[in-house]
Design a protein around this motif. Structure first.
Motif, mmCIF file in Angstrom:
data_model
loop_
_atom_site.group_PDB
_atom_site.id
_atom_site.type_symbol
_atom_site.label_atom_id
_atom_site.label_comp_id
_atom_site.label_asym_id
_atom_site.label_seq_id
_atom_site.Cartn_x
_atom_site.Cartn_y
_atom_site.Cartn_z
ATOM 1 N N SER A 113 -7.686 7.080 7.469
ATOM 2 C CA SER A 113 -9.183 6.388 6.908
ATOM 3 C C SER A 113 -10.149 5.774 8.043
ATOM 4 O O SER A 113 -10.923 4.946 8.091
ATOM 5 N N PHE A 161 -8.503 -5.364 -4.886
ATOM 6 C CA PHE A 161 -7.336 -5.912 -4.367
ATOM 7 C C PHE A 161 -8.026 -7.342 -3.906
ATOM 8 O O PHE A 161 -7.672 -8.545 -3.411
ATOM 9 N N SER A 188 -8.501 9.397 -9.978
ATOM 10 C CA SER A 188 -7.500 8.789 -8.324
ATOM 11 C C SER A 188 -8.225 7.674 -8.898
ATOM 12 O O SER A 188 -9.364 7.371 -9.179
ATOM 13 N N VAL A 189 -7.331 6.950 -8.273
ATOM 14 C CA VAL A 189 -7.828 5.476 -9.110
ATOM 15 C C VAL A 189 -7.218 4.212 -7.840
ATOM 16 O O VAL A 189 -5.889 4.221 -7.293
ATOM 17 N N MET A 190 -7.933 3.584 -7.151
ATOM 18 C CA MET A 190 -7.465 2.557 -6.014
ATOM 19 C C MET A 190 -7.749 1.685 -6.577
ATOM 20 O O MET A 190 -9.308 1.159 -6.694
ATOM 21 N N LEU A 202 -3.858 6.477 5.396
ATOM 22 C CA LEU A 202 -5.026 5.597 5.835
ATOM 23 C C LEU A 202 -5.044 5.236 6.952
ATOM 24 O O LEU A 202 -5.882 4.763 7.912
ATOM 25 N N ARG A 207 -11.573 1.854 -5.813
ATOM 26 C CA ARG A 207 -12.764 2.968 -6.237
ATOM 27 C C ARG A 207 -12.307 4.186 -6.972
ATOM 28 O O ARG A 207 -10.861 4.088 -6.856
ATOM 29 N N CYS A 223 1.412 3.955 -2.628
ATOM 30 C CA CYS A 223 0.561 5.294 -3.015
ATOM 31 C C CYS A 223 0.198 6.095 -2.100
ATOM 32 O O CYS A 223 -0.128 7.115 -1.964
ATOM 33 N N HIS A 224 0.200 5.610 -0.687
ATOM 34 C CA HIS A 224 -0.811 5.755 0.641
ATOM 35 C C HIS A 224 0.263 6.388 1.452
ATOM 36 O O HIS A 224 0.233 7.034 2.465
ATOM 37 N N CYS A 273 1.157 -0.793 -0.108
ATOM 38 C CA CYS A 273 -0.308 0.321 0.228
ATOM 39 C C CYS A 273 1.049 1.430 0.131
ATOM 40 O O CYS A 273 0.710 2.688 -0.128
ATOM 41 N N PHE A 315 -14.102 0.029 4.520
ATOM 42 C CA PHE A 315 -12.829 0.157 4.437
ATOM 43 C C PHE A 315 -12.665 -1.170 3.700
ATOM 44 O O PHE A 315 -11.922 -1.767 2.631
HETATM 45 C C1 HEC Z 1 -2.206 2.502 -7.169
HETATM 46 C C2 HEC Z 1 -1.843 2.933 -6.247
HETATM 47 C C3 HEC Z 1 -3.423 2.196 -5.358
HETATM 48 C C4 HEC Z 1 -2.264 1.581 -4.124
HETATM 49 C C5 HEC Z 1 -1.896 0.408 -4.127
HETATM 50 C C6 HEC Z 1 -3.632 1.168 -2.852
HETATM 51 N N1 HEC Z 1 -3.880 2.374 -3.137
HETATM 52 FE FE1 HEC Z 1 -5.839 2.685 -1.500
HETATM 53 N N2 HEC Z 1 -6.066 4.077 -2.480
HETATM 54 C C7 HEC Z 1 -5.815 4.937 -3.664
HETATM 55 C C8 HEC Z 1 -6.433 6.450 -4.747
HETATM 56 C C9 HEC Z 1 -5.737 7.082 -5.242
HETATM 57 C C10 HEC Z 1 -7.391 6.429 -3.126
HETATM 58 C C11 HEC Z 1 -8.561 6.966 -3.767
HETATM 59 C C12 HEC Z 1 -9.551 7.341 -4.479
HETATM 60 C C13 HEC Z 1 -10.652 7.611 -3.972
HETATM 61 O O1 HEC Z 1 -10.175 9.224 -5.158
HETATM 62 O O2 HEC Z 1 -11.939 7.217 -4.168
HETATM 63 C C14 HEC Z 1 -7.935 5.555 -2.974
HETATM 64 C C15 HEC Z 1 -8.655 4.711 -1.518
HETATM 65 C C16 HEC Z 1 -7.616 3.885 -0.431
HETATM 66 C C17 HEC Z 1 -9.260 4.125 0.677
HETATM 67 C C18 HEC Z 1 -10.634 5.096 0.213
HETATM 68 C C19 HEC Z 1 -9.657 5.949 1.833
HETATM 69 C C20 HEC Z 1 -10.683 7.214 2.096
HETATM 70 O O3 HEC Z 1 -10.123 7.319 3.097
HETATM 71 O O4 HEC Z 1 -11.836 7.297 1.545
HETATM 72 C C21 HEC Z 1 -8.375 2.734 1.319
HETATM 73 C C22 HEC Z 1 -9.648 2.518 2.479
HETATM 74 C C23 HEC Z 1 -7.901 1.932 0.523
HETATM 75 N N3 HEC Z 1 -7.262 3.206 -0.817
HETATM 76 C C24 HEC Z 1 -6.612 1.228 1.481
HETATM 77 C C25 HEC Z 1 -5.821 0.627 0.704
HETATM 78 C C26 HEC Z 1 -4.751 -0.188 0.915
HETATM 79 C C27 HEC Z 1 -5.362 -1.118 2.248
HETATM 80 C C28 HEC Z 1 -3.852 -0.386 0.191
HETATM 81 C C29 HEC Z 1 -2.700 -2.123 0.263
HETATM 82 C C30 HEC Z 1 -3.848 -3.377 0.228
HETATM 83 C C31 HEC Z 1 -4.183 -0.067 -1.053
HETATM 84 N N4 HEC Z 1 -5.122 1.519 -0.591
HETATM 85 C C32 HEC Z 1 -3.006 0.540 -1.999
HETATM 86 C C33 HEC Z 1 -4.722 3.978 -4.729
HETATM 87 C C34 HEC Z 1 -4.286 3.305 -3.962
#
Ligand code: HEC
Length: 172
Positions: free
Chosen positions: A92, A123, A118-120, A89, A109, A75-76, A72, A101
């Motif tokens: 969050s 997984f 913005s791409v999450m 996070l 998302r 990106c985070h 994670c 979550f």
């Molecule tokens: C490729 C980049 C990337 C990776 C790797 C990534 N994320 Fe994200 N994540 C994002 C982005 C960008 C957003 C915001 C998405 C949006 O704007 O809706 C996000 C949003 C989230 C959110 C929502 C947060 C909120 O406050 O709304 C959670 C929970 C989250 N990620 C968990 C994780 C976890 C756990 C991991 C590792 C397993 C992970 N992410 C790995 C890019 C990533």
């Protein structure tokens, strides 16, 4: 300059007040209600962290520290601090409902329009994330309250036999 200085003063005061509140009255979504085979839960059966008086942390939080930093943090940001691309996070994990979550990690998302790219990623099919998602979640909650400081955690509980068996079954 003066208004900015007094604004800063006000937000510092607000920050101090909320820290005091957290110490006296741990929020329900964090306080440990019971322990089971080395995992800790709130009264709503939601996973949470545990830090003993001597600073020893629960195994899942330690595992979460490692998994977060392999899956994670690119990106985070390190230690759940957030980045210009993705939200902090550690915030969050405290503010979001546990199931919300979880849902974002399983299904991903995105926010894509004229001003956002913005791409999450989803997984849900990745065992290296899904088998450790509760660990990542509790680690981030502990970062959110600063119960676990930045950096590599020191003393940790031993991994329980049940956690080891569940991990092997999950990874398949
Ligand atoms: C490729 C980049 C990337 C990776 C790797 C990534 N994320 Fe994200 N994540 C994002 C982005 C960008 C957003 C915001 C998405 C949006 O704007 O809706 C996000 C949003 C989230 C959110 C929502 C947060 C909120 O406050 O709304 C959670 C929970 C989250 N990620 C968990 C994780 C976890 C756990 C991991 C590792 C397993 C992970 N992410 C790995 C890019 C990533």
């Amino acid at each position: 300059m003066k208004p900015i200085a007094s604004l800063l003063g006000a937000s510092l005061l607000a920050a101090t007040a909320s820290v005091a509140l957290a110490q006296d009255d741990t929020p329900d979504n964090i306080a440990v209600a019971y322990e089971e085979d080395g995992r800790y839960f709130t009264e709503d059966d939601v996973p949470t962290y545990n830090v003993a008086e001597d600073g020893t942390i629960d195994w899942p939080s330690y595992s979460g520290f490692r998994r977060y930093h392999s899956e994670c943090h690119v990106c985070h940001g390190p230690e759940g601090e957030g980045s210009t691309y993705a939200p902090a996070l550690k915030v969050s994990a405290i503010d979001m409902d546990y199931y919300d979550f979880y849902d974002v990690v399983v299904n991903g998302r995105q926010k894509i329009d004229a001003s956002h790219q913005s791409v999450m990623p989803a997984f849900g099919d990745n065992p290296n994330v899904m088998c450790y998602l509760n660990d990542i979640y509790v680690y981030l909650k502990a970062r959110g309250t600063d119960a676990i400081p930045r950096g590599r955690p020191g003393k940790k509980e031993k991994k329980s036999d049940v956690i080891r068996e569940d991990e092997n079954a999950c990874l398949g």
